[in-house]
Design a protein around this motif. Structure first.
Motif, PDB file in Angstrom:
ATOM      1  N   ARG A   1     -47.826 -52.133  19.385  1.00 14.09           N
ATOM      2  CA  ARG A   1     -48.008 -52.734  20.713  1.00 14.09           C
ATOM      3  C   ARG A   1     -48.381 -51.674  21.747  1.00 14.09           C
ATOM      4  N   VAL A   2     -47.679 -50.542  21.708  1.00 17.67           N
ATOM      5  CA  VAL A   2     -47.953 -49.454  22.654  1.00 17.67           C
ATOM      6  C   VAL A   2     -49.381 -48.908  22.457  1.00 17.67           C
ATOM      7  N   MET A   3     -49.785 -48.773  21.201  1.00 19.60           N
ATOM      8  CA  MET A   3     -51.080 -48.146  20.893  1.00 19.60           C
ATOM      9  C   MET A   3     -52.186 -49.167  20.623  1.00 19.60           C
ATOM     10  N   ALA A   4     -52.011 -50.382  21.116  1.00 17.61           N
ATOM     11  CA  ALA A   4     -52.976 -51.453  20.855  1.00 17.61           C
ATOM     12  C   ALA A   4     -54.393 -51.090  21.303  1.00 17.61           C
ATOM     13  N   ASP A   5     -54.522 -50.296  22.345  1.00 22.33           N
ATOM     14  CA  ASP A   5     -55.838 -49.935  22.861  1.00 22.33           C
ATOM     15  C   ASP A   5     -56.363 -48.617  22.300  1.00 22.33           C
TER      16      ASP A   5
ATOM     17  N   THR B   1     -57.914 -46.148  19.376  1.00 27.86           N
ATOM     18  CA  THR B   1     -58.768 -46.283  18.196  1.00 27.86           C
ATOM     19  C   THR B   1     -57.960 -45.855  16.967  1.00 27.86           C
ATOM     20  N   PRO B   2     -58.356 -46.307  15.788  1.00 30.17           N
ATOM     21  CA  PRO B   2     -57.677 -45.854  14.576  1.00 30.17           C
ATOM     22  C   PRO B   2     -57.691 -44.326  14.449  1.00 30.17           C
ATOM     23  N   ASP B   3     -58.761 -43.694  14.892  1.00 20.86           N
ATOM     24  CA  ASP B   3     -58.843 -42.235  14.829  1.00 20.86           C
ATOM     25  C   ASP B   3     -57.827 -41.583  15.766  1.00 20.86           C
ATOM     26  N   GLU B   4     -57.654 -42.145  16.954  1.00 23.41           N
ATOM     27  CA  GLU B   4     -56.655 -41.604  17.889  1.00 23.41           C
ATOM     28  C   GLU B   4     -55.240 -41.738  17.322  1.00 23.41           C
ATOM     29  N   VAL B   5     -54.949 -42.873  16.714  1.00 28.46           N
ATOM     30  CA  VAL B   5     -53.626 -43.077  16.103  1.00 28.46           C
ATOM     31  C   VAL B   5     -53.421 -42.054  14.985  1.00 28.46           C
ATOM     32  N   ALA B   6     -54.435 -41.871  14.140  1.00 26.21           N
ATOM     33  CA  ALA B   6     -54.335 -40.915  13.030  1.00 26.21           C
ATOM     34  C   ALA B   6     -54.171 -39.483  13.540  1.00 26.21           C
TER      35      ALA B   6
ATOM     36  N   GLY C   1     -50.976 -37.065  12.939  1.00 22.57           N
ATOM     37  CA  GLY C   1     -51.149 -35.729  12.373  1.00 22.57           C
ATOM     38  C   GLY C   1     -50.493 -34.650  13.220  1.00 22.57           C
ATOM     39  N   PHE C   2     -50.642 -34.757  14.541  1.00 22.95           N
ATOM     40  CA  PHE C   2     -50.024 -33.763  15.428  1.00 22.95           C
ATOM     41  C   PHE C   2     -48.496 -33.863  15.380  1.00 22.95           C
ATOM     42  N   LEU C   3     -47.959 -35.090  15.357  1.00 24.37           N
ATOM     43  CA  LEU C   3     -46.502 -35.249  15.252  1.00 24.37           C
ATOM     44  C   LEU C   3     -45.990 -34.676  13.936  1.00 24.37           C
ATOM     45  N   ASN C   4     -46.712 -34.926  12.862  1.00 28.37           N
ATOM     46  CA  ASN C   4     -46.330 -34.398  11.559  1.00 28.37           C
ATOM     47  C   ASN C   4     -46.304 -32.876  11.590  1.00 28.37           C
ATOM     48  N   ARG C   5     -47.342 -32.284  12.126  1.00 26.57           N
ATOM     49  CA  ARG C   5     -47.406 -30.817  12.190  1.00 26.57           C
ATOM     50  C   ARG C   5     -46.286 -30.260  13.059  1.00 26.57           C
ATOM     51  N   PHE C   6     -46.066 -30.870  14.215  1.00 26.41           N
ATOM     52  CA  PHE C   6     -45.028 -30.426  15.136  1.00 26.41           C
ATOM     53  C   PHE C   6     -43.662 -30.471  14.447  1.00 26.41           C
TER      54      PHE C   6
END
Length: 151
Positions: A116-120, A122-127, A131-136
């Motif tokens: 719901r938060v990320m509804a707007d 793009t799939p690339d932005e979500v990915a 990826g950044f959260l995973n790395r962090f």
């Protein structure tokens, strides 16, 4: 300290305030588990049965803190104590069917809220964000010496 690092510090503070999995009321979904049960059950779900000392090592928490948390989880019926499947002396905590159900339900609510938060987005932005959260998180785990297993 440079400006991007200051911005990350500030946004991290806000992120923990807004963390969706634990602020369900604000997102229209009542939680079945409290924060500590959600995190502990997530670890047990990935690793399998764990003893108090293994949980202490995994989380860097005091045994007395974990005793309180696991006692509450036992009362709630989301974990059970079982003999060590590998024949060790220490009893281990295993997730129950009810614990699996409640954890899965809360995780599904969290995912719906995130969508719901990320509804707007793009799939690339979500990915990229994932990826950044995973790395962090992995870099924090590396510095703490406590890597978190991933499914």
């Amino acid at each position: 300290m440079d400006k991007p690092t200051r911005l990350i510090e500030f946004e991290s503070m806000l992120f923990t305030r807004h963390t969706i999995p634990f602020n369900a009321r604000k997102w229209g979904a009542e939680r079945e588990l409290d924060r500590s049960a959600y995190v502990l059950l997530s670890r047990i779900q990935i690793d399998g049965p764990l003893s108090i000392s293994q949980l202490s090592q995994a989380f860097g928490l005091d045994v007395s803190t974990l005793n309180r948390q696991t006692a509450a989880m036992l009362r709630a019926g989301v974990v059970e104590r079982i003999p060590d499947p590998e024949g060790g002396v220490a009893r281990k905590f295993s997730i129950t069917t009810e614990g699996e159900r409640r954890l899965d339900a809360d995780r599904a609510r969290s995912i719906r809220s995130l969508e719901r938060v990320m509804a707007d987005w793009t799939p690339d932005e979500v990915a990229q964000f994932a990826g950044f959260l995973n790395r962090f998180n992995r870099d924090i785990e590396r510095l703490e010496g406590r890597p978190w297993p991933r499914p």
